[in-house]
Design an enzyme around this catalytic site. Structure first.
Site, PDB file in Angstrom:
ATOM      1  N   CYS A   1       0.862  -1.188   0.000  1.00  0.00           N
ATOM      2  CA  CYS A   1       0.000   0.000   0.000  1.00  0.00           C
ATOM      3  C   CYS A   1       0.892   1.229   0.000  1.00  0.00           C
ATOM      4  CB  CYS A   1      -0.978  -0.026   1.178  1.00  0.00           C
ATOM      5  SG  CYS A   1      -0.204   0.019   2.806  1.00  0.00           S
TER       6      CYS A   1
ATOM      7  N   ARG B   1      -3.366  -0.644   5.412  1.00  0.00           N
ATOM      8  CA  ARG B   1      -3.959  -1.714   4.604  1.00  0.00           C
ATOM      9  C   ARG B   1      -3.048  -2.916   4.405  1.00  0.00           C
ATOM     10  NH1 ARG B   1      -5.271   2.263  -0.171  1.00  0.00           N
ATOM     11  NH2 ARG B   1      -3.329   3.098   0.713  1.00  0.00           N
TER      12      ARG B   1
ATOM     13  N   ASP C   1      -8.275   3.926   1.282  1.00  0.00           N
ATOM     14  CA  ASP C   1      -7.292   4.338   2.289  1.00  0.00           C
ATOM     15  C   ASP C   1      -8.030   4.829   3.525  1.00  0.00           C
ATOM     16  OD1 ASP C   1      -5.347   5.511   3.797  1.00  0.00           O
ATOM     17  OD2 ASP C   1      -4.489   6.693   2.162  1.00  0.00           O
TER      18      ASP C   1
HETATM   19  P1  4NP Z   1      -1.758   2.812   4.123  1.00  0.00           P
HETATM   20  O1  4NP Z   1      -2.390   4.148   4.734  1.00  0.00           O
HETATM   21  O2  4NP Z   1      -1.223   3.185   2.754  1.00  0.00           O
HETATM   22  O3  4NP Z   1      -2.898   1.876   4.062  1.00  0.00           O
HETATM   23  O4  4NP Z   1      -0.652   2.380   5.067  1.00  0.00           O
HETATM   24  C1  4NP Z   1      -1.719   5.362   4.817  1.00  0.00           C
HETATM   25  C2  4NP Z   1      -0.776   5.574   5.778  1.00  0.00           C
HETATM   26  C3  4NP Z   1      -0.139   6.783   5.896  1.00  0.00           C
HETATM   27  C4  4NP Z   1      -0.454   7.803   5.010  1.00  0.00           C
HETATM   28  C5  4NP Z   1      -1.391   7.581   4.026  1.00  0.00           C
HETATM   29  C6  4NP Z   1      -2.019   6.355   3.922  1.00  0.00           C
HETATM   30  N1  4NP Z   1       0.165   9.058   5.150  1.00  0.00           N
HETATM   31  O5  4NP Z   1      -0.168   9.969   4.377  1.00  0.00           O
HETATM   32  O6  4NP Z   1       1.031   9.240   6.016  1.00  0.00           O
END
Ligand code: 4NP
Length: 156
Positions: A7, A13, A123
């Site tokens: 991800c 995720r 997300d």
């Molecule tokens: P992930 O979620 O891609 O599912 O781990 C996110 C985690 C952090 C961020 C965005 C999405 N961020 O902008 O820091």
């Protein structure tokens, strides 16, 4: 077989997809390695987001011990299949591919449960608890489908 879940941050995720798949691999005594990574390294070294950890724990899938890392070009050689959560992850990973063989390894994970629909795992980072629960249900179904395909020798 080696599977990597990808991800953006590797804290919401993909750690859950990783934890669910690891749990099912162990329950089914399969010889499969599962890992996860993020297309960005901004959270590298960190544990999964506490909200994702809590939701995972509520559904009996602890992921607290996982640590975020950045997806690298070597992952194309180290893994047989690369499951991405959304189209943005897919394009980021595809940009790093060295050749057509690498590109063929990359799949939206919801293609396993909802083939042909081009669906994404949303997300949950900037939203509320319900988003984390939705992610859990989507990834539970998708990893069930991956498991079935492995058992039927349909994953390549
Ligand atoms: P992930 O979620 O891609 O599912 O781990 C996110 C985690 C952090 C961020 C965005 C999405 N961020 O902008 O820091």
């Amino acid at each position: 077989m080696k599977i990597v879940m990808v991800c953006l941050g590797n804290i919401c995720r993909s750690p859950l997809a990783d934890g669910l798949m690891r749990k099912k691999v162990i329950e089914n005594k399969l010889d499969i390695i599962v890992d996860s990574a993020g297309t960005t390294g901004i959270h590298a070294g960190k544990s999964p987001d506490p909200r994702m950890c809590q939701t995972a724990k509520n559904f009996d899938t602890p992921i607290d011990s996982l640590k975020a890392r950045k997806f690298t070009v070597e992952d194309f050689d180290n893994f047989d299949i690369i499951f991405v959560m959304d189209k943005s992850n897919k394009s980021n990973v595809l940009q790093m591919a060295k050749n057509e063989e690498d590109k063929k390894k990359v799949h939206l994970i919801l293609e396993m449960s909802h083939p042909g629909q081009n669906l994404e795992v949303p997300d949950p980072y900037y939203g509320g608890e319900e988003g984390f629960i939705e992610v859990y249900h989507l990834l539970d179904i998708a990893t069930d489908c991956i498991l079935e395909k492995i058992k039927n020798n349909e994953l390549n």
